[in-house]
Design a protein around this motif. Structure first.
Motif, PDB file in Angstrom:
ATOM      1  N   LEU A  56      -3.519  11.451  -9.081  1.00  0.00           N
ATOM      2  CA  LEU A  56      -2.652  12.003  -8.044  1.00  0.00           C
ATOM      3  C   LEU A  56      -2.288  13.431  -8.427  1.00  0.00           C
ATOM      4  O   LEU A  56      -1.484  13.671  -9.329  1.00  0.00           O
TER       5      LEU A  56
ATOM      6  N   LYS B 137       4.723   8.683  -9.231  1.00  0.00           N
ATOM      7  CA  LYS B 137       3.859   8.037 -10.223  1.00  0.00           C
ATOM      8  C   LYS B 137       4.635   7.007 -11.037  1.00  0.00           C
ATOM      9  O   LYS B 137       4.162   5.884 -11.273  1.00  0.00           O
TER      10      LYS B 137
ATOM     11  N   VAL C  64      -3.424   6.461 -11.041  1.00  0.00           N
ATOM     12  CA  VAL C  64      -2.197   7.242 -10.876  1.00  0.00           C
ATOM     13  C   VAL C  64      -2.362   8.653 -11.424  1.00  0.00           C
ATOM     14  O   VAL C  64      -1.855   9.621 -10.851  1.00  0.00           O
TER      15      VAL C  64
ATOM     16  N   TYR D 291       4.295  -1.960 -10.278  1.00  0.00           N
ATOM     17  CA  TYR D 291       3.163  -2.761 -10.756  1.00  0.00           C
ATOM     18  C   TYR D 291       3.619  -3.770 -11.804  1.00  0.00           C
ATOM     19  O   TYR D 291       3.202  -4.938 -11.803  1.00  0.00           O
TER      20      TYR D 291
ATOM     21  N   GLY E 206      -3.544   4.349   5.428  1.00  0.00           N
ATOM     22  CA  GLY E 206      -2.780   3.293   4.764  1.00  0.00           C
ATOM     23  C   GLY E 206      -2.781   2.005   5.580  1.00  0.00           C
ATOM     24  O   GLY E 206      -2.908   0.909   5.033  1.00  0.00           O
TER      25      GLY E 206
ATOM     26  N   VAL F  81       0.708   8.404  -0.364  1.00  0.00           N
ATOM     27  CA  VAL F  81       1.359   9.441  -1.161  1.00  0.00           C
ATOM     28  C   VAL F  81       0.951  10.826  -0.694  1.00  0.00           C
ATOM     29  O   VAL F  81      -0.242  11.154  -0.635  1.00  0.00           O
TER      30      VAL F  81
ATOM     31  N   VAL G 256       0.862  -1.189   0.000  1.00  0.00           N
ATOM     32  CA  VAL G 256       0.000   0.000   0.000  1.00  0.00           C
ATOM     33  C   VAL G 256       0.896   1.236   0.000  1.00  0.00           C
ATOM     34  O   VAL G 256       1.787   1.372   0.847  1.00  0.00           O
ATOM     35  N   PHE G 257       0.666   2.114  -0.971  1.00  0.00           N
ATOM     36  CA  PHE G 257       1.406   3.365  -1.087  1.00  0.00           C
ATOM     37  C   PHE G 257       0.606   4.494  -0.449  1.00  0.00           C
ATOM     38  O   PHE G 257      -0.581   4.673  -0.765  1.00  0.00           O
TER      39      PHE G 257
ATOM     40  N   SER H 192      -3.884   8.626  -0.882  1.00  0.00           N
ATOM     41  CA  SER H 192      -3.253   9.934  -1.018  1.00  0.00           C
ATOM     42  C   SER H 192      -3.742  10.849   0.099  1.00  0.00           C
ATOM     43  O   SER H 192      -4.834  10.668   0.645  1.00  0.00           O
TER      44      SER H 192
ATOM     45  N   ILE I  93       5.360   3.849  -8.945  1.00  0.00           N
ATOM     46  CA  ILE I  93       4.189   2.982  -8.768  1.00  0.00           C
ATOM     47  C   ILE I  93       3.945   2.155 -10.024  1.00  0.00           C
ATOM     48  O   ILE I  93       3.688   0.943  -9.959  1.00  0.00           O
TER      49      ILE I  93
ATOM     50  N   THR J 149      -8.859   7.273  -0.388  1.00  0.00           N
ATOM     51  CA  THR J 149      -8.398   5.985  -0.908  1.00  0.00           C
ATOM     52  C   THR J 149      -8.605   5.985  -2.408  1.00  0.00           C
ATOM     53  O   THR J 149      -9.745   5.913  -2.886  1.00  0.00           O
TER      54      THR J 149
ATOM     55  N   ILE K 263      -3.507   2.227  -3.019  1.00  0.00           N
ATOM     56  CA  ILE K 263      -2.955   3.584  -3.019  1.00  0.00           C
ATOM     57  C   ILE K 263      -3.849   4.510  -2.197  1.00  0.00           C
ATOM     58  O   ILE K 263      -5.065   4.586  -2.420  1.00  0.00           O
TER      59      ILE K 263
END
Length: 539
Positions: A197, A148, A194, A155, A212, A133, A130-131, A168, A151, A175, A166
């Protein structure tokens, strides 16, 4: 035995490493490997990163491929074992020692097998990534673009059973991608997420990380055979929500409870790296300053690769010296004198024991580091084809017959069982004196790098250059007495780094700040290769 002659090691000032080691180490103490901007974490291919060089006076400076000290002199494991534990010693003469009373270098080394032979059928556990950001306004531009890219590239390396989520955060938290197995997440779906973001607002790190942790629980609490990894990407202080770092660490510690590893990546020169490092330390995670996209990509790629290559975890060392032997210096390690740091190390051990039980089905042996006896070290995990060594400076009587004993225990990932080695630190050794000497000088070189790096962080280029220059002569004399390619390579490297530190700011390569950042980066990577922890590159 190796002897050393000639006057070398002239220190420009008394605040240099080794210059103030006038008091013996305690016979009983917990030590931690020094962890500043560099520590145990290496990259996958240093040559690929540093060959870009820096433009100095219209000259393209290129760096060599800084490989770790030669581990060929350290014994390899026998068949069926993941780790070999060995010992060596050699005299320490006055020009190559931290303290004038030192008589010997004593080394304990751990070396893993090159490959997991006989274990190729073992399926690596899926990883739950889990990122988290930071999308506050200060992350706009290259910083967010770097995240970006990282990630997307991660992947591409995931297996179908791996999971990606992810979160942010800025002033608010959201989420963007619920934790989802890769097999259920197309590349087009990820690209859409992505792209969402976007940088705006303030920074609520506390809420972002807690979200997260909640998201990683989507699979962590329902699937036991899984590795849980949380990554935080941020460039600054919390400016929204909970702003006190101590409170943030307490909140996160209460919520993680040894169930995941949190690693932190700081962006920009104003990133609060000390706070991020402390935050990562709660779970035994890593922390790194990100200068460019390649740096971040390789750090993530290494984390991803090492999960399938681990040879041993929960590695603990205990060295009990004979009553007639005094320890004066332990290269690359600091004595823990405060309760919070001790508590952090103990939490790291608890996490390692939890992993050993859940991932390998092994109940770890009783801890060595909590036993208030001897010099104790909690070592990093070792993957295959990696080496870890510690070197002590000790003083022994003229009629010595032994230095004491060293106990090393760990969970063998190949055998899925505990291992415990008790070494008699006597006359009989399994590491040649020449190798011990090379490692001692290599660790000395790493300490010089450590202090020079601190100078650069304080914009004190003159002192950084002075430290490096003082060690160039030491390396020259070391090579003349005990010829080693390592000494010659390190001397040339230091000469190049001196050129960089002296010329910082004289010419804009891409920017003055970029120029300095690159030099710090080169010192970071070089220090890692001489720090007594040689990681492979999984190339």
């Amino acid at each position: 035995m190796v002897g050393v002659v000639g006057k070398v090691g002239n220190w420009p000032s008394m605040d240099l490493p080794l210059a103030d080691k006038q008091h013996p180490l305690p016979r009983s103490g917990l030590f931690v490997r020094r962890n500043n901007a560099f520590g145990t974490k290496a990259t996958l291919g240093i040559k690929d990163l540093i060959e870009q060089g820096v433009l100095i006076d219209q000259t393209q400076i290129r760096f060599d491929d800084f490989v770790a000290s030669n581990s060929s002199g350290i014994p390899t494991p026998s068949v069926g074992n993941a780790i070999a534990v060995s010992y060596g010693a050699c005299p320490a003469e006055e020009n190559f020692r931290a303290n004038e009373n030192t008589t010997h270098f004593v080394e304990v080394a751990l070396r893993s097998a090159k490959t997991a032979e006989g274990n190729t059928s073992r399926q690596a556990m899926p990883v739950n990534f889990v990122f988290v950001v930071d999308t506050s306004s200060s992350m706009a531009g290259e910083k967010l673009a770097t995240v970006k890219t990282a990630i997307r590239e991660l992947y591409a390396q995931l297996r179908d059973t791996d999971i990606l989520g992810i979160v942010s955060f800025d002033t608010n938290v959201r989420t963007l991608l619920k934790a989802t197995p890769k097999k259920d997440l197309s590349e087009a779906q990820l690209a859409t997420v992505v792209a969402d973001l976007r940088a705006k607002g303030a920074t609520d790190i506390n809420m972002g990380v807690q979200y997260g942790i909640d998201e990683i629980a989507r699979y962590a609490h329902v699937q036991t055979d899984i590795v849980n990894c949380l990554y935080l990407f941020s460039d600054g202080d919390p400016t929204s929500g909970v702003r006190d770092w101590i409170t943030i660490r307490r909140n996160i510690a209460e919520k993680t409870r040894g169930e995941l590893t949190l690693s932190c990546f700081g962006f920009g020169t104003d990133a609060r790296m000390r706070e991020l490092e402390a935050l990562a330390g709660i779970t035994g995670g890593s922390c790194a300053l990100v200068n460019d996209a390649e740096d971040l990509r390789l750090n993530l790629a290494e984390d991803l690769a090492r999960r399938e290559h681990l040879a041993a975890i929960n590695i603990q060392l205990q060295i009990k010296l004979d009553a007639t032997v005094t320890a004066w210096h332990l290269y690359g390690h600091d004595l823990i004198t405060d309760a919070p740091t001790r508590a952090r190390v103990e939490r790291d051990v608890a996490v390692a024991k939890h992993r050993a039980r859940d991932e390998y089905g092994v109940e770890s042996l009783p801890d060595l580091i909590t036993d208030d006896d001897g010099i104790r070290i909690f070592a990093p995990d070792l993957a295959y084809d990696e080496t870890y060594w510690v070197v002590l400076e000790v003083q022994a009587p003229a009629d010595w017959t032994g230095f004491g004993t060293a106990t090393v225990q760990y969970v063998d990932a190949l055998a899925r069982d505990n291992r415990r080695h008790v070494l008699q630190l006597g006359v009989d050794t399994s590491i040649a004196p020449e190798t011990v000497f090379a490692h001692a000088v290599g660790l000395w070189t790493s300490e010089i790098t450590f202090y020079a790096l601190d100078d650069l962080y304080q914009n004190d280029r003159e002192t950084a250059s002075s430290r490096l220059e003082g060690h160039v002569n030491t390396l020259l004399q070391a090579h003349s007495r005990a010829p080693s390619a390592q000494f010659g390579d390190d001397r040339v490297t230091f000469m190049k780094l001196i050129s960089l530190t002296k010329n910082l700011g004289l010419l804009r390569a891409w920017s003055d700040s970029g120029n300095q950042a690159f030099t710090e980066y080169a010192l970071n990577r070089f220090g890692q290769t001489r720090s007594g922890f040689a990681r492979n590159r999984f190339s």
